[in-house]
Scaffold this active site. Structure first.
Site, PDB file in Angstrom:
ATOM      1  CB  SER A  87      -0.946  -0.048   1.214  1.00 18.96           C
ATOM      2  OG  SER A  87      -1.807   1.052   1.250  1.00 18.96           O
TER       3      SER A  87
ATOM      4  CG  HIS B 228      -5.462  -2.255   0.492  1.00 21.19           C
ATOM      5  ND1 HIS B 228      -4.881  -1.959  -0.729  1.00 21.19           N
ATOM      6  CD2 HIS B 228      -4.775  -1.521   1.398  1.00 21.19           C
ATOM      7  CE1 HIS B 228      -3.911  -1.095  -0.567  1.00 21.19           C
ATOM      8  NE2 HIS B 228      -3.820  -0.803   0.711  1.00 21.19           N
TER       9      HIS B 228
END
Length: 489
Positions: free
Chosen positions: A258, A462
């Site tokens: 990320s 995610h």
């Protein structure tokens, strides 16, 4: 008029609801409350409070069955109960890691653990955690060979910390897995999080302390960390090695998730000299371009140009509980139909939730460590990208300040063609922040990509790159196989 209509519908619905014994609500209510006629028949002059209390004690106690019916009715009109399982809840097992820091978690699982402090060029004091050897035979490793093996630098994502890579334990935690196959593992902490909230001259409660985004992390934090790791490695090599021809460590492998990937891409775009210090980058859920973001973060995007208002509304430090998160939690929960206590955790509401891969047993541990803190400006920087067609660009301060800082009215783009280091992009189709189309755009622009690799599970999200139930099988085994090709110096 609308209120009367709503209440009429509610009353009618209650009348139609039948508890377990088949009574309507009206019938049920008549059994627990006296009728008007009985009240008239037993009417007496007013009594003292003591007499009233005695009368109340003698009043027929509501049966257990009735209490159950009340509870059933309450659940019917409680929206949160609509998504709860009818099976009895099982208490989550106690996990000591919820009460320990990163270094202690590493040691508790039988690995050697170190904590290092690195000062950046602009004065921030960062903590880097290290696992120099695997769990097996680490005593001899520390004494003889920790200066020799390849260093891998692992960087957390948005609102994360070094703890993210060890919370899943030795079986699934990436830091442990890398140490066990022979890497010298260094785990970074970005400025402003739990382990990096100090400065050489500024106090944490000073607004100047929080005047940064991932741009400054890319410009100062990652370069300082890489330089420090290489310096320590070469110092140890000279100290512990008996070889006449010392191995000089010139680069590290880099694994980011990320925001950890955003920092790497921005660093190598701005400071291309660091391409020679990164042997290869392995980007999990890579975030650079953001035109196809699903995260509720896009709801903030229209306001992202007014930094002063957002900071006034949200504070300099992005806290896990504030008005913005409460609003986004409502939006996110409605999209996912999951328990509100999960959605109200800022890292889940911004990054998404995958029921199939979520390890419920880790909930107390995750919530004890995440979110680990960040500046509001960091999230605003992402929101600006979303607002500006997803372009990967510097922070936008407004026309006049942009001209003073950048020499142009709009912020410049990060030149990703400067990234000459090999880059592997590992993405998921259900990722709220790293959309496949955005990842593909980045892939096309990189001059030296290793490849673009899709996680073979459609619902993978995610945060599953760190805590997914099957992350080892779906991601880490293939990741370590790719890394092996770049392991030799």
């Amino acid at each position: 008029m609308k209120h009367i209509l709503v209440w009429s519908i509610v009353i009618f619905a209650l009348a139609c609801v039948k508890p377990l014994n088949g009574d309507s609500i009206f019938g049920f209510w008549s059994r627990i409350m006296p009728t008007d006629s009985s009240m008239e028949a037993t009417a007496e002059p007013s009594k003292s409070s003591r007499e009233n209390f005695a009368a109340f004690e003698s009043f027929e106690t509501i049966s257990t069955e009735s209490v159950g019916q009340i509870s059933e009715i309450s659940n019917i009109w409680n929206p949160l109960s609509w998504f709860q399982s009818n099976e009895p809840e099982k208490p989550l097992p106690f996990n000591l890691d919820s009460e320990l820091g990163t270094a202690e978690i590493i040691r508790r699982h039988g690995y050697p653990s170190e904590a290092h402090t690195v000062q950046t060029e602009d004065g921030y004091l960062l903590t880097i955690h290290r696992i120099p050897c695997g769990r097996s035979g680490w005593t001899s490793c520390l004494a003889q060979g920790r200066g020799r093996v390849r260093a891998v630098f692992v960087q957390h994502g948005l609102l994360g910390s070094s703890a993210d890579w060890v919370l899943s334990g030795p079986e699934n935690g990436l830091a442990f897995l890398l140490a066990d196959v022979g890497y010298d593992v260094w785990i970074g902490n970005a400025r402003g999080n739990t382990y990096s909230n100090r400065h050489s001259t500024l106090r944490k409660d000073d607004s100047k302390f929080w005047n940064f985004s991932w741009h400054e992390m890319a410009k100062y934090d990652i370069p300082a960390a890489i330089d420090y790791v290489l310096e320590v490695k070469n110092t140890e090599n000279r100290k512990y090695s008996n070889d006449t021809n010392l191995k000089i460590h010139k680069d590290v492998l880099y694994v980011g998730h990320s925001m950890g990937t955003t920092m790497a891409f921005a660093m190598l775009s701005m400071r291309p000299e660091y391409n020679s210090k990164v042997k290869a980058i392995f980007a999990l859920a890579p975030v650079a371009f953001m035109a196809h973001v699903k995260s509720p973060l896009r709801l903030i995007a229209p306001f992202s140009k007014d930094l002063e208002w957002l900071i006034k509304f949200m504070g300099n430090e992005f806290l896990p509980k504030n008005k913005i998160i409460t609003f986004l939690a409502k939006y996110g929960c409605e999209m996912n139909n999951v328990e509100r206590y999960i959605c109200e955790n800022s890292i889940f509401v911004l990054c998404g939730f995958d029921t199939a891969q979520y390890n419920a047993n880790l909930t107390p541990v995750i919530f004890a460590h995440a979110p680990a803190g960040a500046s509001t400006k960091t999230l605003v920087h992402y929101a600006q990208e979303i607002h500006e067609k997803g372009d990967f660009k510097y922070f936008d301060y407004g026309r006049s300040e942009n001209e003073a800082l950048y020499g142009q009215p709009t912020p410049p783009l990060y030149n990703v063609t400067n990234i000459s280091a090999p880059v592997a992009l590992i993405y998921a189709t259900n990722d709220w922040l790293a959309g496949p189309q955005d990842v593909e755009l980045l892939y096309r622009k990189l001059p030296n990509p290793i490849g673009m690799f899709k996680v073979p599970f459609e619902d993978f999200n995610h945060l599953d790159f760190m805590w997914g139930l099957d992350v080892k099988r779906l991601v880490y085994i293939n990741l370590m196989e790719m890394m092996e090709k770049y392991r030799s110096t």
